[in-house]
Design an enzyme around this catalytic site. Structure first.
Site, mmCIF file in Angstrom:
data_model
loop_
_atom_site.group_PDB
_atom_site.id
_atom_site.type_symbol
_atom_site.label_atom_id
_atom_site.label_comp_id
_atom_site.label_asym_id
_atom_site.label_seq_id
_atom_site.Cartn_x
_atom_site.Cartn_y
_atom_site.Cartn_z
ATOM 1 N N HIS A 18 0.830 -1.202 0.000
ATOM 2 C CA HIS A 18 0.000 0.000 0.000
ATOM 3 C C HIS A 18 0.862 1.247 0.000
ATOM 4 O O HIS A 18 2.088 1.186 0.067
ATOM 5 C CB HIS A 18 -1.000 0.007 1.172
ATOM 6 C CG HIS A 18 -0.429 0.362 2.500
ATOM 7 N ND1 HIS A 18 -1.196 0.705 3.589
ATOM 8 C CD2 HIS A 18 0.867 0.446 2.944
ATOM 9 C CE1 HIS A 18 -0.435 0.962 4.621
ATOM 10 N NE2 HIS A 18 0.813 0.819 4.273
ATOM 11 N N CYS A 37 5.220 4.784 5.261
ATOM 12 C CA CYS A 37 4.020 4.352 4.532
ATOM 13 C C CYS A 37 3.697 5.286 3.364
ATOM 14 O O CYS A 37 2.802 5.000 2.576
ATOM 15 C CB CYS A 37 2.821 4.227 5.474
ATOM 16 S SG CYS A 37 2.854 2.701 6.449
ATOM 17 N N HIS A 43 5.140 -0.235 -0.661
ATOM 18 C CA HIS A 43 5.862 -1.091 0.278
ATOM 19 C C HIS A 43 4.837 -2.086 0.802
ATOM 20 O O HIS A 43 3.635 -1.907 0.607
ATOM 21 C CB HIS A 43 6.449 -0.269 1.436
ATOM 22 C CG HIS A 43 5.385 0.359 2.264
ATOM 23 N ND1 HIS A 43 4.751 1.514 1.878
ATOM 24 C CD2 HIS A 43 4.781 -0.030 3.422
ATOM 25 C CE1 HIS A 43 3.825 1.821 2.761
ATOM 26 N NE2 HIS A 43 3.804 0.891 3.713
ATOM 27 N N HIS A 45 3.302 -4.931 3.904
ATOM 28 C CA HIS A 45 3.202 -5.326 5.308
ATOM 29 C C HIS A 45 2.774 -6.785 5.378
ATOM 30 O O HIS A 45 2.051 -7.277 4.509
ATOM 31 C CB HIS A 45 2.144 -4.495 6.049
ATOM 32 C CG HIS A 45 2.519 -3.058 6.225
ATOM 33 N ND1 HIS A 45 3.386 -2.628 7.203
ATOM 34 C CD2 HIS A 45 2.150 -1.948 5.550
ATOM 35 C CE1 HIS A 45 3.517 -1.315 7.120
ATOM 36 N NE2 HIS A 45 2.777 -0.868 6.123
ATOM 37 N N ASP A 83 -4.823 -10.690 -0.170
ATOM 38 C CA ASP A 83 -3.487 -11.296 -0.084
ATOM 39 C C ASP A 83 -2.722 -11.068 -1.385
ATOM 40 O O ASP A 83 -3.241 -11.286 -2.475
ATOM 41 C CB ASP A 83 -3.618 -12.794 0.195
ATOM 42 C CG ASP A 83 -2.283 -13.413 0.602
ATOM 43 O OD1 ASP A 83 -1.433 -12.696 1.174
ATOM 44 O OD2 ASP A 83 -2.093 -14.617 0.340
ATOM 45 N N HIS A 84 -1.472 -10.611 -1.248
ATOM 46 C CA HIS A 84 -0.609 -10.304 -2.396
ATOM 47 C C HIS A 84 -1.238 -9.273 -3.334
ATOM 48 O O HIS A 84 -1.008 -9.307 -4.545
ATOM 49 C CB HIS A 84 -0.221 -11.584 -3.153
ATOM 50 C CG HIS A 84 0.742 -12.434 -2.383
ATOM 51 N ND1 HIS A 84 0.376 -13.128 -1.257
ATOM 52 C CD2 HIS A 84 2.052 -12.680 -2.549
ATOM 53 C CE1 HIS A 84 1.422 -13.771 -0.773
ATOM 54 N NE2 HIS A 84 2.455 -13.509 -1.541
ATOM 55 N N GLU A 129 -0.735 -4.423 11.794
ATOM 56 C CA GLU A 129 0.041 -4.016 10.611
ATOM 57 C C GLU A 129 1.522 -4.318 10.828
ATOM 58 O O GLU A 129 2.247 -4.679 9.908
ATOM 59 C CB GLU A 129 -0.165 -2.531 10.333
ATOM 60 C CG GLU A 129 0.504 -2.066 9.051
ATOM 61 C CD GLU A 129 0.206 -0.607 8.761
ATOM 62 O OE1 GLU A 129 -0.685 -0.348 7.939
ATOM 63 O OE2 GLU A 129 0.848 0.267 9.366
HETATM 64 NI NI NI Z 1 2.543 1.000 5.395
#
Ligand code: NI
Length: 140
Positions: A18, A37, A43, A45, A83-84, A129
């Site tokens: 995200h 972020c 990037h 998580h 997911d992914h 997170e």
């Molecule tokens: Ni982030």
């Protein structure tokens, strides 16, 4: 025998990318507010999702809910979609332009899952997170 309320939790995990960013702001202000972020090129998580349901154990099975069924529902309504993925771009239930923060994800996950929970009640969505930061949402 009268039974009390029991809270049952299932953990599922997923990975997603995200970026937290406000277009109207300068790069500096975005960096200040969102830190890493706000990284322009995304990037990821590793999220830990804890879903808790509550109810009274069934007199025959002793289950509040079949936890295999709960796991299937979480995968079908949430994990298979995020997911992914890129949370800013890819997920049909995340409105375009909404910041994909842990807070907003918890609310959206509740909305995805809650209509599918039968014979007991969804109690909370808890979403990590990082190992040090999590949110909890109780549907209120
Ligand atoms: Ni982030």
């Amino acid at each position: 025998m009268s039974t009390g309320m029991v809270y049952l939790t299932r953990r599922e995990r997923f990975n997603a990318a995200h970026k937290l960013w406000v277009e109207a702001w300068s790069d500096e202000k975005n960096q200040q507010m969102f830190g890493k972020c706000s990284n322009r090129n995304w990037h990821g998580h590793n999220y830990d999702l804890f879903v808790t349901v509550k109810g009274q154990p069934d007199p025959v099975t002793g289950f509040v809910m079949d936890v295999k069924e709960l796991s299937k529902l979480i995968k079908m309504t949430i994990v298979d979609k995020v997911d992914h993925s890129n949370l800013n771009l890819d997920v049909d239930f995340i409105p375009k332009g909404m910041q994909p923060t842990t807070e907003n994800l918890a609310i959206l996950f509740w909305q995805q899952l809650e209509p599918h929970i039968k014979n007991c009640k969804l109690h909370s969505i808890k979403l990590y997170e990082t190992e040090n930061i999590y949110v909890e949402y109780f549907g209120e």
